[in-house]
Design an enzyme around this catalytic site. Structure first.
Site, PDB file in Angstrom:
ATOM      1  CG  HIS A 144       7.891  -4.557 -17.348  1.00 27.14           C
ATOM      2  ND1 HIS A 144       8.842  -5.247 -16.633  1.00 27.14           N
ATOM      3  CD2 HIS A 144       7.604  -3.456 -16.579  1.00 27.14           C
ATOM      4  CE1 HIS A 144       9.121  -4.617 -15.509  1.00 27.14           C
ATOM      5  NE2 HIS A 144       8.375  -3.523 -15.458  1.00 27.14           N
ATOM      6  CD  GLU A 203       9.657  -8.638 -16.918  1.00 24.95           C
ATOM      7  OE1 GLU A 203      10.364  -7.708 -17.354  1.00 24.95           O
ATOM      8  OE2 GLU A 203       8.711  -8.468 -16.142  1.00 24.95           O
ATOM      9  CB  THR A 206       1.260  -3.510 -12.452  1.00 23.63           C
ATOM     10  OG1 THR A 206       0.757  -3.063 -11.183  1.00 23.63           O
ATOM     11  CG2 THR A 206       0.129  -3.706 -13.418  1.00 23.63           C
ATOM     12  NE  ARG A 246      10.997  -4.493 -11.036  1.00 26.13           N
ATOM     13  CZ  ARG A 246      10.480  -3.366 -11.547  1.00 26.13           C
ATOM     14  NH1 ARG A 246       9.264  -3.351 -12.062  1.00 26.13           N
ATOM     15  NH2 ARG A 246      11.204  -2.256 -11.567  1.00 26.13           N
ATOM     16  CG  PHE A 273      -2.254   0.634   1.011  1.00 28.23           C
ATOM     17  CD1 PHE A 273      -3.057   0.295  -0.062  1.00 28.23           C
ATOM     18  CD2 PHE A 273      -2.710   1.588   1.907  1.00 28.23           C
ATOM     19  CE1 PHE A 273      -4.300   0.894  -0.241  1.00 28.23           C
ATOM     20  CE2 PHE A 273      -3.948   2.199   1.747  1.00 28.23           C
ATOM     21  CZ  PHE A 273      -4.744   1.850   0.669  1.00 28.23           C
TER      22      PHE A 273
HETATM   23  N1  LIG Z   1       4.998  -2.771 -14.191  1.00 28.56           N
HETATM   24  C1  LIG Z   1       5.644  -1.616 -14.182  1.00 28.56           C
HETATM   25  O1  LIG Z   1       5.987  -1.075 -15.209  1.00 28.56           O
HETATM   26  C2  LIG Z   1       5.936  -0.952 -12.870  1.00 28.56           C
HETATM   27  C3  LIG Z   1       5.875   0.440 -12.803  1.00 28.56           C
HETATM   28  C4  LIG Z   1       6.133   1.065 -11.598  1.00 28.56           C
HETATM   29  C5  LIG Z   1       6.452   0.319 -10.474  1.00 28.56           C
HETATM   30  N2  LIG Z   1       6.517  -1.048 -10.553  1.00 28.56           N
HETATM   31  C6  LIG Z   1       6.808  -1.843  -9.349  1.00 28.56           C
HETATM   32  O2  LIG Z   1       5.927  -1.431  -8.323  1.00 28.56           O
HETATM   33  C7  LIG Z   1       6.629  -1.408  -7.091  1.00 28.56           C
HETATM   34  C8  LIG Z   1       5.946  -0.490  -6.118  1.00 28.56           C
HETATM   35  O3  LIG Z   1       6.198   0.855  -6.453  1.00 28.56           O
HETATM   36  P1  LIG Z   1       5.802   2.052  -5.445  1.00 28.56           P
HETATM   37  O4  LIG Z   1       6.344   3.293  -6.052  1.00 28.56           O
HETATM   38  O5  LIG Z   1       4.359   1.983  -5.105  1.00 28.56           O
HETATM   39  O6  LIG Z   1       6.675   1.648  -4.176  1.00 28.56           O
HETATM   40  P2  LIG Z   1       6.438   2.084  -2.654  1.00 28.56           P
HETATM   41  O7  LIG Z   1       7.768   1.885  -2.004  1.00 28.56           O
HETATM   42  O8  LIG Z   1       5.776   3.403  -2.584  1.00 28.56           O
HETATM   43  O9  LIG Z   1       5.393   0.979  -2.117  1.00 28.56           O
HETATM   44  C9  LIG Z   1       5.733  -0.347  -1.870  1.00 28.56           C
HETATM   45  C10 LIG Z   1       4.947  -0.811  -0.641  1.00 28.56           C
HETATM   46  O10 LIG Z   1       5.217  -2.199  -0.445  1.00 28.56           O
HETATM   47  C11 LIG Z   1       5.328  -2.409   0.965  1.00 28.56           C
HETATM   48  N3  LIG Z   1       6.077  -3.631   1.252  1.00 28.56           N
HETATM   49  C12 LIG Z   1       7.419  -3.852   1.177  1.00 28.56           C
HETATM   50  N4  LIG Z   1       7.724  -5.109   1.552  1.00 28.56           N
HETATM   51  C13 LIG Z   1       6.561  -5.705   1.881  1.00 28.56           C
HETATM   52  C14 LIG Z   1       6.216  -6.996   2.340  1.00 28.56           C
HETATM   53  N5  LIG Z   1       7.155  -7.923   2.543  1.00 28.56           N
HETATM   54  N6  LIG Z   1       4.911  -7.267   2.575  1.00 28.56           N
HETATM   55  C15 LIG Z   1       3.957  -6.328   2.388  1.00 28.56           C
HETATM   56  N7  LIG Z   1       4.229  -5.079   1.948  1.00 28.56           N
HETATM   57  C16 LIG Z   1       5.497  -4.768   1.694  1.00 28.56           C
HETATM   58  C17 LIG Z   1       6.035  -1.153   1.471  1.00 28.56           C
HETATM   59  O11 LIG Z   1       5.843  -0.983   2.867  1.00 28.56           O
HETATM   60  C18 LIG Z   1       5.357  -0.076   0.642  1.00 28.56           C
HETATM   61  O12 LIG Z   1       4.215   0.452   1.271  1.00 28.56           O
HETATM   62  C19 LIG Z   1       8.053  -0.995  -7.488  1.00 28.56           C
HETATM   63  O13 LIG Z   1       9.011  -1.444  -6.562  1.00 28.56           O
HETATM   64  C20 LIG Z   1       8.233  -1.633  -8.848  1.00 28.56           C
HETATM   65  O14 LIG Z   1       8.876  -2.884  -8.715  1.00 28.56           O
HETATM   66  C21 LIG Z   1       6.259  -1.687 -11.732  1.00 28.56           C
END
Ligand SMILES: NC(=O)c1ccc[n+]([C@@H]2O[C@H](COP(=O)([O-])OP(=O)(O)OC[C@H]3O[C@@H](n4cnc5c(N)ncnc54)[C@H](O)[C@@H]3O)[C@@H](O)[C@H]2O)c1
Length: 327
Positions: free
Chosen positions: A287, A269, A238, A240, A156
């Site tokens: 992706h 990938e 969306t 990883r 979240f």
């Molecule tokens: N598909 C795509 O093109 C794409 C685009 C953007 C981001 N992403 C992925 O989305 C991820 C999230 O991005 P964000 O900017 O929202 O990051 P963020 O750091 O704002 O949010 C990640 C959340 O995950 C929580 N978290 C971490 N470890 C955890 C666990 N073990 N159990 C439960 N919750 C946990 C964190 O506390 C945090 O609230 C990125 O790390 C990236 O890998 C993918």
């Protein structure tokens, strides 16, 4: 004029980002259509002080050992599982990412996938193009409702909360799981309830993943987790690829333990598990969750700005190891 520091950039990026880099650095861009081969990356980085990479390039101990002049590694992505940040810190290399600028674009795409898989959009499109649609009928391509259903968000953070904002317009019940609970006013504002993972798995009609890839989140959704989900539930990923055990997902779909999945990211990938390819209850995208013109440009500009900042004596705005390096 004093010599400019040298930078390696593994893609031509966009003009706005190149303008920032070219002013400060003597830049070598990798411009060939295929991704930079690892051996080429290791060779070209040896005399560089700055490196701008995509998420497809690993910045690890091996690379850092060959690039003794390197001072910054900047990835054009918010996820930084391609960078060994502790290894960078040990070698006094600043590591940076691009948080914040892609939240809504990525959340939009998670929502696109959610709606597309529930309402069988791609199957409908394929049918229409086949020329075999016989006309309207009562029981064609029946999907699952979205409005009024329960959405479970795992992770979240910035993007997960962006997805939660979108759910408000669909009168959905919202559950979330995270390693940390958000402030009560954020929960209230989003009508979101903090639950443990098991409850989220058992009660959600849609599960959307937004955690970073970490040792603790690898295969967070595995055989055991699919066994706890509703047979009518859909999975949207969306985040990883390795957060989901792809083999277990295929099994869960085959055994109708869940209703469908929409995936933008994959465990290995660019390979996709062969069991996913023929399935009509699965949507696969390459992706592209952050792939809008505006957002990808902002990401590239942010990565360039991070690299330049260090050479202007500033703390790069998105330094991941700022505290450890005493910046
Ligand atoms: N598909 C795509 O093109 C794409 C685009 C953007 C981001 N992403 C992925 O989305 C991820 C999230 O991005 P964000 O900017 O929202 O990051 P963020 O750091 O704002 O949010 C990640 C959340 O995950 C929580 N978290 C971490 N470890 C955890 C666990 N073990 N159990 C439960 N919750 C946990 C964190 O506390 C945090 O609230 C990125 O790390 C990236 O890998 C993918």
């Amino acid at each position: 004029m004093a010599n400019k520091p040298r930078a390696l950039v593994t893609r031509p990026l966009f003009p706005a980002a190149r303008a920032i880099l070219d002013e400060k650095f003597e830049v070598e861009y990798w411009t060939q259509a295929e991704r930079i081969p690892r051996a080429e990356l290791l060779k070209r980085v040896t005399d560089k002080e700055a490196l701008v990479v995509l998420l497809t390039e690993k910045v690890d101990d091996e690379l850092l050992a060959t690039s003794r002049k390197l001072r910054i590694a900047s990835t054009v992505s918010v996820g930084f599982d391609n960078i060994d940040v502790p290894a960078c810190t040990r070698r006094k290399v600043v590591a940076t990412n691009t948080p914040g600028v892609l939240d809504d674009t990525t959340a939009d795409f998670a929502w696109t996938l959610l709606m597309a898989v529930a309402r069988r959009l791609v199957e409908g499109d394929v049918w229409m193009r086949s020329g075999t649609w016989p006309g309207w009928d009562l029981d064609q391509l029946l999907g699952g409702d979205i409005w009024g259903k329960t959405l479970g968000i795992i992770g979240f953070g910035r993007i997960g909360r962006g997805v939660a904002r979108r759910a408000q317009g669909f009168q959905m019940r919202l559950l979330y799981h995270d390693q940390a609970r958000v402030a009560p006013e954020v929960e209230r504002g989003l009508h979101a309830e903090f639950v443990d993972l098991d409850r989220l798995l058992g009660e959600s009609d849609f599960i959307s993943l937004h955690v970073p890839l970490l040792p603790e989140t690898r295969h967070l959704l595995s055989k055991d987790a699919f066994g706890k989900m509703k047979p009518t539930a859909y999975l949207i990923n969306t985040s990883r690829g390795p957060v989901v055990d792809e083999g277990a997902l295929v099994e869960a779909l085959e055994q109708k333990q869940i209703a469908g999945a929409a995936l933008d990211v994959y465990e290995h990938e660019p390979k996709v598990h062969p069991g996913l390819i023929p399935r009509r209850d699965v949507i696969l995208t390459p992706h592209i969750a952050s792939a809008s013109v505006e957002t990808r440009t902002k990401m590239a500009v942010m990565a360039a700005t991070n690299a330049v900042a260090l050479f202007e004596g500033l703390r790069p705005p998105n330094a991941l190891n700022a505290a450890d390096l005493g910046l």
